[in-house]
Design an enzyme around this catalytic site. Structure first.
Site, short mmCIF file in Angstrom:
data_model
loop_
_atom_site.label_atom_id
_atom_site.label_comp_id
_atom_site.label_asym_id
_atom_site.label_seq_id
_atom_site.Cartn_x
_atom_site.Cartn_y
_atom_site.Cartn_z
N ASN A 427 6.09 7.93 -10.79
CA ASN A 427 4.98 8.67 -10.19
C ASN A 427 5.10 8.68 -8.67
OD1 ASN A 427 4.42 5.84 -10.11
ND2 ASN A 427 2.32 6.32 -9.54
N CYS A 429 3.77 6.82 -6.45
CA CYS A 429 3.81 5.50 -5.80
C CYS A 429 4.72 4.50 -6.48
CB CYS A 429 2.39 4.94 -5.69
SG CYS A 429 1.29 5.96 -4.69
N GLU A 431 5.02 2.97 -9.38
CA GLU A 431 4.65 1.84 -10.23
C GLU A 431 4.41 2.22 -11.68
OE1 GLU A 431 0.50 3.39 -9.39
OE2 GLU A 431 2.49 3.43 -8.48
#
Length: 775
Positions: A427, A429, A431
């Site tokens: 995604n 970010c 994670e």
């Protein structure tokens, strides 16, 4: 009556400020109307902002004043329920309307008496974040109150959960014979006490007819032509961005050698994405973003790494509004390590779409196929491995992109067998680890547990039982969010329905350690770090299993084909350190017998936004600076490290001496190391080191130690300081990536934050911030 109460509260706060010695800043309130009192509050807070650098009491008092301003702007329950701008869903509105007296007695009045005072005194940043960002702005400049805000979230989830057989009884404190209000009270209290901190989209849109509630969307349109990629971007990507979701999109399949008719390939598509993000964010108070995933054998690799910041070669294709992440196979690091050991002429080969099969493979299958394609001469070009590595590091350090994730670790530790159909990206970010394809998006609903709320008072200790209960409640809460949530397109709905993926993270790890008296990387802190992760994974999986066993719900689609059904647990792929005697064997057997309602559980995201309302450290990261400063359109906003300020007040009973110490800190950018030199290991101020002052190897190792229990991934940022001559140690960054690779981490580098040697208060290497996943 309400205005008089607020006026008296303001008067009491002003009296306290005068007692603290700030009478010269203050004119006593004489306001006779709400508007006048709001203007008075704004004036006082503006005057006192600068003083918060020296006095944490002023910082907290200013926060209380902002809460008074919020209360002056709030509306009645009737007005709130019927607000066209808020636009509550009929189910939620009816659920509240039918129980208004009961809700007031059992939930709202106890909140105002017991929980609200602590919330109102958290600090200025917390109050402003609620006022400016999370509380819904209503008609005529009015505002949703905090009571109404927490009620909207709790009532929405409760309305879904009470319709699921026996699920409510899995919530701690709920027994047979429960009522709707009983369940709502548990969720309301967990939210109001900030034990559970939902993601930003949940806080903004849950229970309303408008807005999407998921944070993260993963896409792989499998586009092999520019035309198909454009259709995907203008379709699903645009739709998700307009709903304020963050997007991670794999464009590895768009891997064309430039020809006379097709000269730009991936670059043209990146430019389209960049312009779309800029346009959508141009009139939005909550910006979002896109991260493009490619593998380092992509033919356009070197060109993509020159599309941001000072590295741009062609201004026409500047893409400063999007990010890139390298979805890196183990073979890349194996070759780089071979080079480090002295092997000569170690090359890295770039391929076009004739090698597209590599996209679907991981591990040994990838390596053997890559070597075969090299032997067959299908490579477009070969570059010395050290040159590719340097280009990656230089781009990350100078522009903040690319991020870097380990493809093989993500696929190897996934709950489904993905060989031949590999996961191709994460995604925005880094994670979330989910499979996306042309027919289905990966979607994750996020929340974080505020670890500071699990601290027991006098003497301070960490309450693992409290964490366990909160983790269990969070699972039920997020499943209620899944059931009630809005999602922007059909492919997203399909991803939610099939996977029911949860992303439960943490915030306040460093703050928790400070309050326990631990240095973040000390042995007691590292032990607690692993205990937290293990207990959270165990309890979340157990709760999800019990939703099937006790609640009678069906497991997630694909469970019978998953590794879970064969007795696999995520930690089986790691050399696991465990400090808790948890009955994993029993849980393993129960999962095989009854299934799991959810397919995924823990994802340690950055909590940039929500950590501002809790006034604690972000995620699992160290505190960046003991005096955070941000310049906004309304002026400079200061956020002191309140734990440090409280400790200084305890250490120095003489105000003159305390101010002298603060002035020393001011001159040294609030670094305790620079201010006081070599402190002994037992010195109480040593633990207030900031992110750049910690050994980064220790921070990577802490991620590795909890990794067996994080079934998705961790947004691990590297904090690198320039040398005195202004150069950036590229070898330092590469060595940290190698350390992360050898440890089996899935995310090797989210942001690479660089602190300038010339001004220790400045960061470089990624100024943009994701607020989608950043909660």
């Amino acid at each position: 009556m309400e205005f008089k109460r607020i006026f008296n509260t303001v008067h009491d706060i002003i009296n306290r400020l005068c007692q603290h010695g700030y009478k010269e800043y203050i004119i006593p309130p004489e306001s006779t109307t709400p508007v006048e009192l709001m203007e008075y509050i704004s004036t006082i807070v503006s005057k006192l902002k600068a003083v918060t650098r020296q006095d944490e009491r002023v910082y907290r008092c200013c926060g209380e004043l902002i809460h008074c301003r919020i209360n002056l702007r709030s509306v009645s329950m009737e007005t709130w329920l019927t607000s066209p701008i808020l636009c509550l869903t009929p189910r939620v509105r009816q659920a509240i309307e039918g129980r208004r007296d009961e809700i007031r007695r059992a939930i709202l009045e106890p909140f105002l008496k017991d929980q609200y005072p602590a919330l109102a005194t958290l600090g200025l940043q917390s109050a402003l974040k609620y006022e400016d960002f999370y509380l819904t702005k209503l008609e005529e400049g009015k505002l949703e109150s905090l009571c109404q805000f927490f009620l909207r979230l709790a009532a929405t989830v409760t309305t879904e959960i009470v319709n699921l057989p026996k699920i409510a009884t899995l919530i701690p404190g709920i027994n047979d014979g429960y009522t709707w209000t009983d369940v709502c009270r548990v969720f309301f209290t967990a939210l109001a006490c900030q034990k559970i901190v939902p993601a930003t989209p949940v806080m903004m849109f849950l229970g309303r007819e408008t807005g999407a509630t998921a944070s993260c969307y993963l896409m792989d349109p499998e586009s092999i032509t520019v035309g198909r990629a454009v259709r995907a971007i203008t379709g699903d990507v645009g739709t998700v961005l307009q709903s304020r979701g963050g997007v991670g999109i794999s464009l590895q399949s768009l891997n064309l050698i430039p020809t006379e008719n097709q000269t730009k390939g991936l670059l043209a598509v990146l430019k389209l994405l960049d312009c779309m993000v800029m346009a959508i964010n141009s009139d939005c108070e909550r910006p979002t973003g896109v991260c493009v995933y490619i593998e380092p054998w992509h033919v356009d690799l070197q060109t993509v790494l020159a599309t941001r910041g000072m590295l741009v070669r062609d201004e026409i294709f500047r893409c400063d509004n999007i990010f890139c992440c390298l979805w890196t196979p183990d073979l890349f690091f194996e070759r780089y390590l071979s080079y480090l050991k002295g092997a000569s002429n170690v090359q890295w080969t770039l391929f076009d779409n004739r090698a597209d099969i590599l996209r679907t493979l991981h591990g040994e299958a990838f390596t053997s196929t890559y070597l075969r394609l090299e032997r067959e001469g299908l490579g477009v070009s070969s570059v010395p491995i050290q040159d590719i590595a340097f280009t990656i590091i230089r781009s990350a350090a100078v522009t903040g992109s690319p991020f870097l994730m380990f493809k093989d670790a993500c696929n190897r530790n996934y709950h489904m067998n993905t060989q031949g159909n590999a996961i191709t990206g994460s995604n925005l970010c880094t994670e979330i680890v989910q499979k996306a394809d042309a027919h289905q998006h990966g979607v994750c609903n996020l929340a974080s547990i505020n670890l500071t709320t699990c601290l027991s008072k006098g003497p301070v200790s960490f309450n693992l039982n409290d964490l366990q209960l909160t983790a269990r409640t969070t699972v039920i809460f997020l499943n209620g969010v899944l059931a009630a949530g809005n999602f922007p397109c059909k492919k997203s709905c399909k991803g939610v329905k099939n996977n029911r993926s949860l992303g439960i993270g943490i915030q306040g790890l460093h703050t928790t350690c400070l309050r326990l008296g631990f240095d973040l990387t000390s042995q007691p802190a590292r032990r607690l770090n692993v205990q937290i992760a293990e207990l959270m994974l165990y309890e979340t999986m157990k709760t999800s299993m019990e939703m099937c066993k006790i609640g009678g719900l069906a497991p997630f689609k694909g469970f019978t084909e998953s590794k879970y059904a064969k007795g696999w647990l995520h930690q089986d792929g790691f050399s696991t350190i465990s400090y808790l005697d948890l009955p994993w064997c029993t849980l393993r057997d129960d999962i095989c017998a009854y299934g799991l309602y959810n397919s995924q559980f823990l994802a340690l995201m950055p909590t940039v936004s929500s950590a501002q309302v809790t006034e604690c450290s972000e995620g699992f990261s160290p505190i960046y600076n003991n005096m955070f400063s941000k310049v906004t359109t309304s002026g400079e906003l200061l956020r002191p490290n309140l734990d440090l300020m409280d400790e200084l007040r305890d250490m120095y009973s003489c105000e003159e001496k305390r101010l002298e110490v603060i002035n020393i800190l001011e001159k040294n950018q609030w670094s305790v190391i620079r201010s006081f030199g070599c402190l002994s290991n037992s010195h109480p101020l040593l633990k207030y080191k900031t992110a750049f002052e910690y050994e980064q190897e220790d921070l990577v190792d802490m991620c590795a130690e909890r990794a067996p229990f994080i079934d998705q991934s961790q947004s691990m940022t590297l904090f690198i300081e320039e040398r005195p001559d202004g150069t950036i140690p590229a070898s330092k960054i590469m060595n940290l990536l190698i350390r992360a690779y050898k440890a089996g981490l899935k995310t090797g580098m989210y942001y690479c934050k660089i602190r300038k040697a010339t001004n220790s208060g400045l960061f470089a290497g990624g100024e943009l911030t994701c607020t989608s996943c950043a909660l």
